[in-house]
Scaffold this active site. Structure first.
Site, PDB file in Angstrom:
ATOM      1  N   CYS A 119     -24.689 -65.120  -2.226  1.00 33.40           N
ATOM      2  CA  CYS A 119     -24.174 -64.579  -0.957  1.00 33.40           C
ATOM      3  C   CYS A 119     -24.045 -65.640   0.134  1.00 33.40           C
ATOM      4  CB  CYS A 119     -25.072 -63.449  -0.475  1.00 33.40           C
ATOM      5  SG  CYS A 119     -25.300 -62.185  -1.726  1.00 33.40           S
ATOM      6  N   HIS A 261     -24.361 -61.983   6.968  1.00 33.86           N
ATOM      7  CA  HIS A 261     -24.178 -61.401   5.641  1.00 33.86           C
ATOM      8  C   HIS A 261     -24.505 -59.911   5.726  1.00 33.86           C
ATOM      9  CE1 HIS A 261     -24.310 -60.691   1.452  1.00 33.86           C
ATOM     10  NE2 HIS A 261     -25.629 -60.694   1.323  1.00 33.86           N
ATOM     11  N   ASN A 291     -22.192 -54.587   0.153  1.00 33.20           N
ATOM     12  CA  ASN A 291     -22.518 -56.005  -0.005  1.00 33.20           C
ATOM     13  C   ASN A 291     -21.575 -56.636  -1.040  1.00 33.20           C
ATOM     14  OD1 ASN A 291     -23.577 -58.502  -0.583  1.00 33.20           O
ATOM     15  ND2 ASN A 291     -25.687 -57.817  -0.789  1.00 33.20           N
TER      16      ASN A 291
HETATM   17  N1  COA Z   1     -31.596 -43.499  -3.693  1.00 30.35           N
HETATM   18  C1  COA Z   1     -32.599 -42.650  -3.416  1.00 30.35           C
HETATM   19  N2  COA Z   1     -33.890 -43.010  -3.401  1.00 30.35           N
HETATM   20  C2  COA Z   1     -34.167 -44.276  -3.714  1.00 30.35           C
HETATM   21  C3  COA Z   1     -33.181 -45.228  -4.034  1.00 30.35           C
HETATM   22  C4  COA Z   1     -31.839 -44.781  -4.031  1.00 30.35           C
HETATM   23  N3  COA Z   1     -30.808 -45.600  -4.304  1.00 30.35           N
HETATM   24  N4  COA Z   1     -33.774 -46.412  -4.301  1.00 30.35           N
HETATM   25  C5  COA Z   1     -35.090 -46.225  -4.138  1.00 30.35           C
HETATM   26  N5  COA Z   1     -35.332 -44.943  -3.787  1.00 30.35           N
HETATM   27  C6  COA Z   1     -36.628 -44.308  -3.470  1.00 30.35           C
HETATM   28  C7  COA Z   1     -37.793 -45.029  -4.122  1.00 30.35           C
HETATM   29  O1  COA Z   1     -38.032 -44.556  -5.416  1.00 30.35           O
HETATM   30  C8  COA Z   1     -38.918 -44.704  -3.173  1.00 30.35           C
HETATM   31  O2  COA Z   1     -39.358 -43.394  -3.426  1.00 30.35           O
HETATM   32  P1  COA Z   1     -40.921 -42.983  -3.224  1.00 30.35           P
HETATM   33  O3  COA Z   1     -41.214 -43.207  -1.779  1.00 30.35           O
HETATM   34  O4  COA Z   1     -40.939 -41.558  -3.657  1.00 30.35           O
HETATM   35  O5  COA Z   1     -41.674 -43.926  -4.123  1.00 30.35           O
HETATM   36  C9  COA Z   1     -38.245 -44.674  -1.798  1.00 30.35           C
HETATM   37  O6  COA Z   1     -36.852 -44.442  -2.065  1.00 30.35           O
HETATM   38  C10 COA Z   1     -38.400 -45.975  -1.028  1.00 30.35           C
HETATM   39  O7  COA Z   1     -38.060 -47.042  -1.912  1.00 30.35           O
HETATM   40  P2  COA Z   1     -38.099 -48.527  -1.456  1.00 30.35           P
HETATM   41  O8  COA Z   1     -37.719 -49.402  -2.611  1.00 30.35           O
HETATM   42  O9  COA Z   1     -39.424 -48.787  -0.768  1.00 30.35           O
HETATM   43  O10 COA Z   1     -36.930 -48.530  -0.374  1.00 30.35           O
HETATM   44  P3  COA Z   1     -36.591 -49.629   0.679  1.00 30.35           P
HETATM   45  O11 COA Z   1     -36.635 -49.028   2.031  1.00 30.35           O
HETATM   46  O12 COA Z   1     -37.347 -50.905   0.440  1.00 30.35           O
HETATM   47  O13 COA Z   1     -35.057 -49.933   0.371  1.00 30.35           O
HETATM   48  C11 COA Z   1     -33.623 -51.561  -0.648  1.00 30.35           C
HETATM   49  C12 COA Z   1     -34.680 -50.485  -0.894  1.00 30.35           C
HETATM   50  C13 COA Z   1     -33.176 -52.115  -2.002  1.00 30.35           C
HETATM   51  C14 COA Z   1     -32.426 -50.932   0.060  1.00 30.35           C
HETATM   52  C15 COA Z   1     -34.253 -52.680   0.235  1.00 30.35           C
HETATM   53  O14 COA Z   1     -35.457 -53.129  -0.344  1.00 30.35           O
HETATM   54  C16 COA Z   1     -33.335 -53.850   0.425  1.00 30.35           C
HETATM   55  O15 COA Z   1     -32.313 -53.753   1.094  1.00 30.35           O
HETATM   56  N6  COA Z   1     -33.713 -55.039  -0.090  1.00 30.35           N
HETATM   57  C17 COA Z   1     -32.891 -56.215   0.049  1.00 30.35           C
HETATM   58  C18 COA Z   1     -31.800 -56.148  -0.967  1.00 30.35           C
HETATM   59  C19 COA Z   1     -30.709 -57.135  -0.692  1.00 30.35           C
HETATM   60  O16 COA Z   1     -30.441 -57.491   0.424  1.00 30.35           O
HETATM   61  N7  COA Z   1     -30.079 -57.555  -1.771  1.00 30.35           N
HETATM   62  C20 COA Z   1     -28.951 -58.418  -1.704  1.00 30.35           C
HETATM   63  C21 COA Z   1     -29.337 -59.800  -1.414  1.00 30.35           C
HETATM   64  S1  COA Z   1     -27.934 -60.741  -1.161  1.00 30.35           S
END
Ligand code: COA
Length: 334
Positions: A119, A261, A291
Site C-alpha cells: 500500500c 492511505h 482499500n
Molecule cells: N463482520 C462482522 N463481525 C466481524 C467481522 C466482520 N467482517 N470481522 C470481525 N468481526 C467480529 C469479531 O469476530 C469480533 O467479535 P467478538 O467481539 O464477538 O469476538 C468483533 O467483530 C471485533 O473484532 P475485531 O477483530 O476486534 O475488530 P476490529 O475493531 O479490530 O476491526 C479490522 C477489525 C480488521 C477492521 C481492524 O483490525 C483493522 O482495520 N485492522 C487494520 C487492517 C488494515 O489496515 N489492513 C490493510 C493494511 S494496508
C-alpha cells in the site's frame, strides 16, 4: 529519512480509474457472516469496486496512465520511465509496467518496471521518480499505483473480504516551478512485521480457474490487530518525519490537506488526533472505494483535485502504510 534536494519536482498530470462493478456491504451480507453496520462502524467502507472477469491490474493501470497523460497534455513517447507500483498484477513476468507501455502504444523503448511496496507503493514510486529526475537521468516519469486485490481474496474470510478492493491512479512527474513540488519525505519498512499481511504467490491471470495452481490459489492473509497497531503509530509519525525533512519550520498545522492511505477511517482518525488536526483536513473516499492498496493515494489525490481541494499552491502530505510492513510519507506543494 533522507534530505530532498530543492530542485522543484512535482506533478504534471494526474488520472485515476476504478472498475465499473460495485460491490456493496449489503452484497457482502449475502456472502459472509457480516453486516453493513459492522463494516461502516469498524472501517468506514460502504461499497467498493471489483474487476469484471478478464479485467485486472494491467487494465486499471493502463486507463489511469492514459488519463494522467491526457491531464499532463503529453503523449506516451514524451515519458522517459514507467514505474508501476503493484503486488497484484496478473503476471509476474512480464511486468505490469511493460504491458502498460505496450497498451499505450509507445514507439520508443521506454524503460519500465514494477515496484512492490504494497500500500506504500505509490509514494515509494514517486520518491524513485523524483530521484531519477533530480539526478538528471530522466525528465518525465509516469508513476502508477494500482491493485486488483479481489483476485487474491478468500471470499469466505470476513477478516479480509470486507476491506480490500480494486482500483488505481497514475501521475506524471517532472520539473515544476520553483517553490512547488516535493519538499520532504520519509520512507521506511519494519520487516519484523513481515508476517502481518501475506500473499504467498502472485501472477495468476485467472485465479478462479479450477486448474490454477493445481486447484489451490493463493489468497491474502492478515493479522488485523497487528496491522492496526502499526498503522495508528506510524501514520502520524511518518508525516512528522517528512515535515522535519522538509525543514523551513513546517508543522502539521501548516498543511492544507493530508491525503492518507484509505485502509480504515478509524486509523485516519487516530492520525488526526496525533497530529492535532481536524478531520476535515483529511481526504477520505474509503466509503466509495475501500482499500485498493497502492491505488488509494492516487485515487484520493484525483478526487481531491476534482473537488477543488487540491489546487495550485496547496501544501499537502501523502502518507501510507502496508504489507512489509512498509510506510511512506511525503510533503508537496501543488
Ligand atoms: N463482520 C462482522 N463481525 C466481524 C467481522 C466482520 N467482517 N470481522 C470481525 N468481526 C467480529 C469479531 O469476530 C469480533 O467479535 P467478538 O467481539 O464477538 O469476538 C468483533 O467483530 C471485533 O473484532 P475485531 O477483530 O476486534 O475488530 P476490529 O475493531 O479490530 O476491526 C479490522 C477489525 C480488521 C477492521 C481492524 O483490525 C483493522 O482495520 N485492522 C487494520 C487492517 C488494515 O489496515 N489492513 C490493510 C493494511 S494496508
Amino acid at each position: 529519512m533522507c534530505a530532498v534536494d530543492k530542485t522543484a519536482i512535482g506533478f504534471l498530470g494526474l488520472g485515476a480509474y476504478v472498475p465499473e462493478r460495485v460491490l456493496t456491504n449489503y452484497d457482502l451480507e449475502q456472502m459472509v457472516d457480516t453486516s453493513n453496520d459492522w463494516i461502516v462502524t469498524r472501517t468506514g467502507i460502504r461499497e467498493r469496486r471489483i474487476c469484471a472477469p478478464g479485467e485486472g491490474a494491467v487494465a486499471i493501470a493502463t486507463e489511469s496512465a492514459r488519463r494522467a497523460l491526457e491531464d499532463a497534455k503529453l503523449a506516451v513517447d514524451d515519458i522517459d520511465l514507467i514505474i508501476c507500483c503493484t503486488f497484484t498484477s496478473e503476471t509476474l513476468c512480464p511486468s505490469a509496467a511493460c504491458q502498460v507501455q505496450r497498451n499505450l502504444g509507445a514507439t520508443r523503448p521506454i524503460p519500465a518496471f514494477d515496484l512492490a511496496a504494497a500500500c506504500s507503493g505509490f509514494i515509494y514510486g514517486c520518491s524513485v521518480a523524483a530521484s531519477f529526475i533530480r539526478s538528471g537521468v530522466y525528465r518525465r516519469v509516469l508513476v502508477i499505483g494500482v491493485d486488483a486485490i479481489s483476485k487474491f481474496i478468500d471470499w469466505s474470510d470476513r477478516n479480509t473480504c470486507v476491506l480490500f478492493a480494486d482500483g488505481g491512479g497514475a501521475a506524471v512527474l517532472g520539473q515544476v516551478e520553483e517553490g512547488h513540488g516535493l519538499l520532504g519525505q520519509s520512507l521506511g519498512a519494519d520487516g519484523s512485521g513481515a508476517d502481518a499481511i501475506r500473499l504467498l504467490s502472485s501472477g495468476v491471470a485467472d485465479p478462479f480457474s479450477a486448474t490454477a495452481m493445481n486447484g489451490h490459489r493463493s489468497t491474502i492473509t492478515m493479522n488485523g490487530h497487528d496491522v492496526f497497531k502499526f498503522a495508528t503509530r506510524i501514520l502520524g509519525t511518518a508525516v512528522e518525519e517528512a515535515l522535519a525533512d522538509a525543514g523551513q519550520g513546517l508543522k502539521a498545522a501548516d498543511l492544507d490537506l493530508i491525503i492518507p492511505h484509505q485502509a480504515n477511517v478509524r486509523i485516519i482518525e487516530s492520525a488526526a488526533k496525533k497530529l492535532k488536526l481536524p478531520m476535515d483536513r483529511f481526504v477520505i473516499n474509503i466509503d466509495k472505494f475501500g482499500n485498493t492498496s497502492a491505488g488509494t493515494v492516487p485515487l484520493a489525490m484525483n478526487d481531491a483535485r476534482q473537488d477543488g481541494r487540491l489546487k495550485p499552491g496547496t501544501l499537502f502530505a501523502v502518507v501510507a502504510f502496508g504489507g512489509g510492513l512498509t510506510y511512506a510519507a511525503s510533503i508537496w506543494r501543488w
